[in-house]
Design a protein around this motif. Structure first.
Motif, PDB file in Angstrom:
ATOM      1  N   HIS A 197       0.826  -1.204   0.000  1.00  0.00           N
ATOM      2  CA  HIS A 197       0.000   0.000   0.000  1.00  0.00           C
ATOM      3  C   HIS A 197       0.860   1.253   0.000  1.00  0.00           C
TER       4      HIS A 197
ATOM      5  N   PRO B 104      -3.667   1.521  -3.408  1.00  0.00           N
ATOM      6  CA  PRO B 104      -4.270   2.397  -2.398  1.00  0.00           C
ATOM      7  C   PRO B 104      -4.326   1.688  -1.040  1.00  0.00           C
TER       8      PRO B 104
ATOM      9  N   GLY C 242      -8.994   3.017   0.360  1.00  0.00           N
ATOM     10  CA  GLY C 242      -8.971   3.324  -1.068  1.00  0.00           C
ATOM     11  C   GLY C 242      -9.430   2.151  -1.912  1.00  0.00           C
ATOM     12  N   LEU C 243      -9.039   0.943  -1.530  1.00  0.00           N
ATOM     13  CA  LEU C 243      -9.522  -0.237  -2.250  1.00  0.00           C
ATOM     14  C   LEU C 243     -11.041  -0.343  -2.126  1.00  0.00           C
TER      15      LEU C 243
ATOM     16  N   ALA D  45     -13.064   2.206  -1.638  1.00  0.00           N
ATOM     17  CA  ALA D  45     -13.623   3.295  -2.453  1.00  0.00           C
ATOM     18  C   ALA D  45     -13.679   2.899  -3.917  1.00  0.00           C
ATOM     19  N   ALA D  46     -12.626   2.205  -4.373  1.00  0.00           N
ATOM     20  CA  ALA D  46     -12.601   1.742  -5.764  1.00  0.00           C
ATOM     21  C   ALA D  46     -13.655   0.671  -5.998  1.00  0.00           C
TER      22      ALA D  46
ATOM     23  N   THR E 195     -11.490  -4.944  -8.644  1.00  0.00           N
ATOM     24  CA  THR E 195     -10.233  -4.327  -8.202  1.00  0.00           C
ATOM     25  C   THR E 195      -9.636  -5.100  -7.025  1.00  0.00           C
TER      26      THR E 195
ATOM     27  N   GLN F 199      -5.268   3.126  -7.914  1.00  0.00           N
ATOM     28  CA  GLN F 199      -5.114   4.413  -7.232  1.00  0.00           C
ATOM     29  C   GLN F 199      -6.064   5.448  -7.821  1.00  0.00           C
TER      30      GLN F 199
ATOM     31  N   LYS G 252      -8.862   4.904  -9.425  1.00  0.00           N
ATOM     32  CA  LYS G 252     -10.234   4.536  -9.081  1.00  0.00           C
ATOM     33  C   LYS G 252     -10.589   4.915  -7.644  1.00  0.00           C
ATOM     34  N   SER G 253      -9.583   4.989  -6.781  1.00  0.00           N
ATOM     35  CA  SER G 253      -9.845   5.219  -5.361  1.00  0.00           C
ATOM     36  C   SER G 253     -10.084   6.681  -5.021  1.00  0.00           C
TER      37      SER G 253
ATOM     38  N   THR H 224      -8.548  11.306  -0.771  1.00  0.00           N
ATOM     39  CA  THR H 224      -7.665  10.235  -1.231  1.00  0.00           C
ATOM     40  C   THR H 224      -7.348   9.306  -0.061  1.00  0.00           C
TER      41      THR H 224
ATOM     42  N   GLY I  43     -14.384   6.944  -7.468  1.00  0.00           N
ATOM     43  CA  GLY I  43     -14.380   6.477  -6.096  1.00  0.00           C
ATOM     44  C   GLY I  43     -15.566   6.957  -5.282  1.00  0.00           C
TER      45      GLY I  43
END
Length: 754
Positions: free
Chosen positions: A184, A204, A208-209, A211-212, A221, A555, A557-558, A695, A715
């Protein structure tokens, strides 16, 4: 090191299988990796003589079922060898991937086969730029939280060396290495919690993962991430993980929110199921990375956000009686076949109390709950939890869950005991109700010598047996093992557990149960046949360009677009970009020019501004596991953090305001790294920015691709954001989100156009 021998090429294997065994029982000969032992030939097949007796014993015969092999091996083990199986501790490589006398001691004398690997792994280019003192640092780099940086090839070489040492022991039991998360983009990785990506592909953070995944509407993802991670970890011989965290981010003040995926139980359950299925599989095999899902039964609902690494943070709280909501992701993990589960330090049960009910000098609540947190060295003041937190939280009601804490002998009041010592939670809930048959792995340092009696910010507590601080080490081992614990993290002295067994407190038959569970994993992974890896390809696999390309997409996508007004976004591209004088803060030099803008260092001449904001902690004393001082943990609003002693906003709030005032708030883009669910309070003025993005571990290029429209924002927020500082105080630790009146952006929010 003896040159590796991997027996039987695929062609030779095919010829062998075509010509041997006229009976109906034909087997696929596994490739054997041996550095020390001899090879036995029987019935046209090959086997490793692991105990060096010249005879094919049942545990060496890969044709047998794993249960037969495990039972036979356990019958041959001494008590000392069995106890060694129940220990796991940090054992890093020395500089350049070498081993020394500490490694030999852990394997030969302590009889250990499980190890935590914490070395930073960097690229050859990064390592070549280091001095000798950086590559070969002084101090304890083998068993401590610090380590010598090594390359993937050196890591693979090190793990091969360790496997060779293990192969040379009396029974030849192979090693299993585990690590915390590595893949990460985390600028604030903390030893003992996670590890910087270094040479590994940078994805991410967990949020973040999530969020994606919310943006994708599926788990594609997550699957891609897990496939890449598995390839990279296997390349260096790393076959186990302390993770992922199935905890929920329902308590925004908890400093480990950044390791959780989401506040949402269903989303987290789907992610956990995907990770287990992809990284490990429904059953463990030679292709698996075995997972240790943590922290059962859910570490998210920490009372007023304090963490149970600390004596002040030992209690969890369920004010909305939402215990089952937190258990749900672990049910998903068990149903997916997860190999191991780690309980947390925290106390789930016990009593109900408020800190405001404590009188001056009182350290024990009316129901008997011990709230003593140490005696201050400077003035000798005896401190209760009420003395070290802010007045803002003292009326918060601590609400236990005693559904599985009904043993009157465990804790005062009943149920006031850490999860690792709770038979009701580990045996009653996890084993019996959920049907978990795998390994229960304690968190690090649940048992040790008595604490020194100083508060958390003065010294690290070395005994986290919360609720049982008056018990001896032998008593604690017995309680934990009786409750269901199989392996103890942070332990490397065989004599620790041996003492409890020898005094008759723990029968050897109970030790055998744990050892069988532990050995089963090593057999299922195929380590008894071949624990070695090809060192020559490790550098090419770890962090390969193909892997990083996939991580770069994740990243992008997140990134979550929270606000976009006044046609500020997308920023212009191509020749039009050069007409924009762009001022940046928190962005690496050269990025603005790379995207065609005219970078300016004087904000007074700028047309637009992009500010990347990161919040960390500082001046926290001995709080080595992270987080603000306890009286500032509840401060998550930017105005409050800017005035706090243990929060650090970079660039400072004053600098951000200056940019917004000079360039114009409507012309300013704010990109905030939400390590916590921070609060964009009204007084801070941050909500006035023309564009705001969230982010969770994204590079400058990932951000600028979204800002310029090269990548359309996708995201979605993995957790809700509050609209005021008071909302953080008022929210319930065990419940997701906030009331509608207290919500700025809800879970799943995210703009997909500008």
């Amino acid at each position: 090191m003896k040159k590796p021998k991997y027996l039987l090429t695929p062609i030779a294997l095919a010829i062998l299988l075509a010509g041997c065994n006229n009976d109906s029982n034909t087997y696929q000969q596994p490739i054997l990796g041996e550095h020390v032992t001899n090879i036995l030939q029987q019935d046209g097949y090959q086997f490793k003589d692991l105990n060096k007796n010249g005879v094919l014993d049942p545990y060496e015969d890969w044709r047998n079922t794993i249960s037969i092999r495990v039972d036979d091996l356990v019958s041959r083990m001494t008590l000392e060898e069995k106890v060694g199986m129940m220990l796991i501790d940090t054992m890093n490589a020395a500089a350049y991937g070498a081993t020394n006398e500490t490694h030999v001691n852990y394997i030969d004398q302590q009889k250990m086969t499980r190890f935590i690997f914490r070395n930073s792994i960097l690229t050859e280019e990064q390592l070549n730029g280091m001095s000798e003192s950086e590559r070969n640092p002084s101090g304890n780099v083998i068993t401590g939280l610090n380590s010598a940086p090594i390359s993937p090839r050196e890591a693979a070489r090190y793990m091969n060396l360790i496997q060779e040492l293990c192969e040379g022991t009396r029974l030849g039991i192979p090693a299993l290495f585990k690590s915390n998360a590595r893949n990460h983009l985390d600028p604030n990785a903390l030893p003992g919690i996670n590890v910087s990506a270094g040479a590994f592909s940078e994805w991410p953070k967990e949020g973040g993962l999530a969020a994606a995944a919310l943006g994708d509407g599926d788990m594609s993802t997550i699957e891609e991430f897990a496939r890449v991670m598995k390839d990279e970890w296997k390349a260096i011989g790393l076959r186990g993980m302390y993770g992922y965290m199935a905890d929920l981010s329902t308590e925004p003040r908890w400093h480990r929110v950044h390791e959780t995926f989401s506040e949402d139980s269903d989303l987290t359950s789907n992610i956990i199921t995907t990770l287990v299925s992809t990284l490990q599989g429904s059953s463990v095999s030679s292709d698996s990375i075995v997972l240790t899902m943590k922290h059962f039964p859910g570490g998210g609902p920490q009372f007023i956000g304090l963490d149970p690494h600390y004596i002040a943070g030992q209690h969890q709280s369920y004010p909305t009686h939402n215990f089952e909501y937190h258990v749900k992701p672990f049910i998903a993990a068990v149903n997916a076949g997860v190999a191991a589960i780690m309980p947390y330090y925290g106390v789930v049960g016990g009593g109900e109390w408020k800190l405001s009910d404590l009188a001056t000098g009182q350290t024990v609540a009316a129901d008997g709950t011990n709230l003593y947190v140490g005696t201050r060295t400077s003035d000798g003041q005896v401190l209760s939890l009420a003395d070290v937190v802010s007045d803002r939280v003292k009326d918060t009601l601590r609400v236990p869950n005693n559904d599985y804490n009904n043993d009157a002998t465990a804790g005062t009041p009943t149920g006031n005991v850490g999860v690792a010592f709770s038979a009701g939670i580990l045996n009653g809930l996890l084993r019996q109700r959920l049907g978990f048959t795998g390994v229960i792995n304690s968190d690090t340092g649940i048992i040790n010598d008595p604490n020194t009696g100083v508060p958390d910010d003065e010294a690290m507590q070395n005994n986290r047996a919360w609720g049982l601080q008056d018990k001896s080490k032998n008593e604690l081992f017995k309680i934990a093992i009786d409750a269901g614990t199989d392996v103890f993290s942070g332990f490397h002295r065989n004599a620790d557990i041996m003492s409890a067994v020898q005094e008759g407190a723990i029968p050897e038959t109970r030790i055998d149960q744990s050892v069988k569970r532990l050995l089963t994993v090593q057999f299922e992974l195929g380590l008894f046949e071949n624990p070695y890896v090809d060192e020559s390809v490790a550098n090419q696999i770890v962090g390969s360009q193909d892997h990083q390309n996939k991580a770069d997409i994740a990243q992008r996508k997140s990134v979550v677009l929270l606000k976009s007004e006044n046609a500020l976004l997308p920023l212009p591209t191509g020749t039009a970009a050069s007409d924009v004088k762009l001022f940046t803060l928190g962005v690496n030099d050269g990025v603005a020019a790379q995207y065609g803008f005219t970078p300016v260092s004087d904000m007074n001449s700028a047309d637009k501004a992009v500010v990347r904001v990161r919040v960390t902690n500082r001046n926290t004393g001995a709080l080595v596991f992270g987080g603000a001082k306890f009286d500032e943990v509840d401060v998550l609003d930017f105005t409050g953090m800017s005035q706090a002693q243990t929060w650090d906003i970079s660039p400072s709030l004053a600098e951000i305001k200056q940019v917004m005032d000079t360039v114009g708030a409507e012309n300013t883009v704010l990109s905030i790294y939400f390590r916590h669910p921070f609060v964009l309070d009204d007084v801070s003025g941050l909500k006035n920015a023309g564009a705001i993005l969230a982010t969770f571990g994204a590079s400058d290029s990932a951000l600028f691709d979204v800002l310029t429209g090269r990548f359309t924002p996708k995201g979605k927020l993995p957790f809700a954001l509050a609209n005021s500082a008071q909302a953080i105080i008022d929210q319930a630790s065990d419940a997701p989100g906030y009331t509608p009146a207290d919500t700025l952006y809800g879970f799943g929010y995210g703009l997909t156009d500008y």
